[in-house]
Design a protein around this motif. Structure first.
Motif, PDB file in Angstrom:
ATOM      1  N   VAL A 119       0.835  -1.202   0.000  1.00 41.22           N
ATOM      2  CA  VAL A 119       0.000   0.000   0.000  1.00 41.22           C
ATOM      3  C   VAL A 119       0.868   1.250   0.000  1.00 41.22           C
ATOM      4  CG1 VAL A 119      -1.626   1.369   1.362  1.00 41.22           C
ATOM      5  CG2 VAL A 119      -2.022  -1.074   1.060  1.00 41.22           C
ATOM      6  N   ASP A 120       1.938   1.236   0.781  1.00 43.78           N
ATOM      7  CA  ASP A 120       2.836   2.388   0.828  1.00 43.78           C
ATOM      8  C   ASP A 120       3.506   2.608  -0.527  1.00 43.78           C
ATOM      9  OD1 ASP A 120       2.196   2.700   3.491  1.00 43.78           O
ATOM     10  OD2 ASP A 120       3.971   1.628   4.224  1.00 43.78           O
ATOM     11  N   SER A 166       0.923   4.095  -2.957  1.00 44.29           N
ATOM     12  CA  SER A 166       0.597   5.478  -2.593  1.00 44.29           C
ATOM     13  C   SER A 166       1.750   6.418  -2.930  1.00 44.29           C
ATOM     14  CB  SER A 166       0.260   5.558  -1.100  1.00 44.29           C
ATOM     15  OG  SER A 166      -0.891   4.789  -0.795  1.00 44.29           O
ATOM     16  N   GLU A 167       2.975   5.961  -2.695  1.00 43.17           N
ATOM     17  CA  GLU A 167       4.118   6.832  -2.997  1.00 43.17           C
ATOM     18  C   GLU A 167       4.266   7.050  -4.502  1.00 43.17           C
ATOM     19  OE1 GLU A 167       8.928   7.233  -2.386  1.00 43.17           O
ATOM     20  OE2 GLU A 167       7.853   5.772  -1.151  1.00 43.17           O
ATOM     21  N   ARG A 224      -3.751   4.802  -6.907  1.00 42.49           N
ATOM     22  CA  ARG A 224      -4.527   5.063  -5.691  1.00 42.49           C
ATOM     23  C   ARG A 224      -5.665   4.054  -5.554  1.00 42.49           C
ATOM     24  NH1 ARG A 224      -2.353   8.610  -2.789  1.00 42.49           N
ATOM     25  NH2 ARG A 224      -1.404  10.518  -3.596  1.00 42.49           N
ATOM     26  N   ALA A 239      -4.219   0.796  -4.305  1.00 42.42           N
ATOM     27  CA  ALA A 239      -3.905   0.889  -2.875  1.00 42.42           C
ATOM     28  C   ALA A 239      -5.165   0.733  -2.036  1.00 42.42           C
ATOM     29  CB  ALA A 239      -3.222   2.224  -2.575  1.00 42.42           C
ATOM     30  N   ASP A 240      -6.253   1.387  -2.461  1.00 43.68           N
ATOM     31  CA  ASP A 240      -7.515   1.263  -1.727  1.00 43.68           C
ATOM     32  C   ASP A 240      -8.060  -0.162  -1.804  1.00 43.68           C
ATOM     33  OD1 ASP A 240      -7.430   3.930  -1.050  1.00 43.68           O
ATOM     34  OD2 ASP A 240      -8.716   4.579  -2.703  1.00 43.68           O
ATOM     35  N   ARG A 298      -6.002  -2.318   0.695  1.00 42.82           N
ATOM     36  CA  ARG A 298      -5.723  -1.739   2.006  1.00 42.82           C
ATOM     37  C   ARG A 298      -6.281  -2.582   3.160  1.00 42.82           C
ATOM     38  NH1 ARG A 298      -4.043   3.307   2.427  1.00 42.82           N
ATOM     39  NH2 ARG A 298      -5.043   3.882   0.453  1.00 42.82           N
ATOM     40  N   SER A 349      -8.205  13.469  -2.954  1.00 37.86           N
ATOM     41  CA  SER A 349      -7.727  12.556  -1.923  1.00 37.86           C
ATOM     42  C   SER A 349      -8.310  12.888  -0.554  1.00 37.86           C
ATOM     43  CB  SER A 349      -6.195  12.619  -1.830  1.00 37.86           C
ATOM     44  OG  SER A 349      -5.602  12.197  -3.045  1.00 37.86           O
ATOM     45  N   GLN A 363      -4.540  11.590   3.649  1.00 41.05           N
ATOM     46  CA  GLN A 363      -3.482  11.443   2.650  1.00 41.05           C
ATOM     47  C   GLN A 363      -2.795  12.778   2.375  1.00 41.05           C
ATOM     48  OE1 GLN A 363      -4.805   9.452  -0.911  1.00 41.05           O
ATOM     49  NE2 GLN A 363      -5.489   7.631   0.195  1.00 41.05           N
TER      50      GLN A 363
END
Length: 344
Positions: free
Chosen positions: A4-5, A8-9, A28, A31-32, A35, A114, A118
């Protein structure tokens, strides 16, 4: 690293370089999607191919997840970091190092993309000491402007974040629309409760010089106005096309800002470059304060302060006259002055 990190990065770096929205959204969304999955379940799905069949996971994002699960820095992230190591603007390093915060940002509560958390996490990553959350006001329906009730919900979230100690002080705020008669698009009692009020014109931008000047002067004289946002409203590039600057008596407007202790925003968005250089020179001569802000609508855009710092340093704006170089205690002392003093 955690998948996830990593996702997101990557989205952060893509936003910073103004990548197409669909690319950012892909990371994104992925990641969601993962998560809430238990780590063991995520590993199992990656191993047996079920991960690739999940809605919201594509070939590239699945590759990033797999490499992160293997304990590697994903190749796509490594490349994004390498690009991100290059400065956005050539110059302005000295002033950029003195910037402590940002007084203009948007979340998904209005037209940002976002969640608040975030945005705050990105501000922390960039070393900000404070970030003002300034979603739009009610009349700007095209930007999902906040009713008083929705603003109250947002204030509760901000209070919770500050109570949990995220490392970044989240300031309550609003980008309030300057209405046609110069009044602010929210009730005075609500505005008085906020740490920062950025007042901006978003409608009837082609009004004649006299009408626009009167409109802006009325808003600047309002005791709740702290910052005059993107004062010309111009667009010089970008997906929305171009737009000429509004016409107004800049000398009168900046004299009023100096009189009422209202900061002139140096909006750092590359499609705005607002105010133009000649107007920053006029505001300097008038004795104005300034606020270098990002007007960020996504986490990666919070690094746009580089653009504003380069312009301000090149044009000789003294750091002490830029309120976003001040410690948060000094900033709040300025923004919460006795209303009688501000009204003059």
């Amino acid at each position: 690293m955690e998948p996830v990190d990593a996702l997101s990065e990557i989205a952060f770096w893509l936003e910073r370089e103004l990548a197409p929205t669909f690319k950012v959204k892909a990371f994104r969304t992925a990641a969601d999607t993962i998560r809430g999955l238990d780590p063991q379940e995520l590993r199992a799905r990656n191993a047996d191919g079920r991960l690739a069949r999940m809605k919201g996971i594509g070939g590239r994002t699945g590759e990033v997840i797999g490499q992160a699960l293997a304990g590697e820095v994903p190749e796509y992230l490594a490349a994004a970091r390498e690009r991100g190591a290059q400065p956005l603007a050539e110059g302005g390093e000295t002033l950029r190092a003195r910037l402590r915060g940002d007084l203009h940002s948007h979340s998904e509560f209005s037209d940002g993309g976002s969640p608040i958390g975030q945005m705050v996490a990105a501000a922390a990553l960039l070393g900000r000491e404070y970030l003002a959350l300034t979603d739009h006001s009610p009349s700007l329906t095209i930007a999902n402007g906040l009713s008083t009730e929705r603003l109250e919900r947002e204030l509760d979230i901000v209070a919770g974040l500050n109570a949990s100690g995220p490392g970044v002080r989240v300031l309550t705020g609003i980008e309030v629309d300057i209405l046609e008669d110069g009044s602010l698009d929210q009730t005075p009692d609500v505005l008085e409760r906020l740490d920062v009020v950025v007042a901006s014109v978003h409608s009837k931008l082609r009004s004649d010089r006299r009408t626009m000047t009167r409109r802006m002067l009325t808003a600047i004289a309002d005791p709740n106005t702290d910052v005059l946002g993107h004062c010309t409203g111009r667009l010089v590039t970008g997906g929305r096309g171009t737009r000429p600057p509004s016409e107004f008596d800049a000398e009168a407007v900046f004299a009023a800002c100096a009189e009422h202790d209202v900061a002139v925003e140096i909006n750092s968005r590359p499609e705005r470059v607002d105010p133009p250089d000649d107007l920053i020179d006029l505001a300097l001569e008038a004795g104005c304060l300034f606020s270098i802000d990002t007007d960020a609508h996504a986490p990666g855009q919070l690094d746009f302060l580089q653009y504003g710092a380069e312009r301000a340093e090149r044009l000789g704006v003294p750091a002490e006259r830029i309120v976003t170089t001040w410690p948060v205690e000094d900033l709040l002392a300025w923004s919460t002055k006795r209303k009688g003093d501000r009204a003059g």
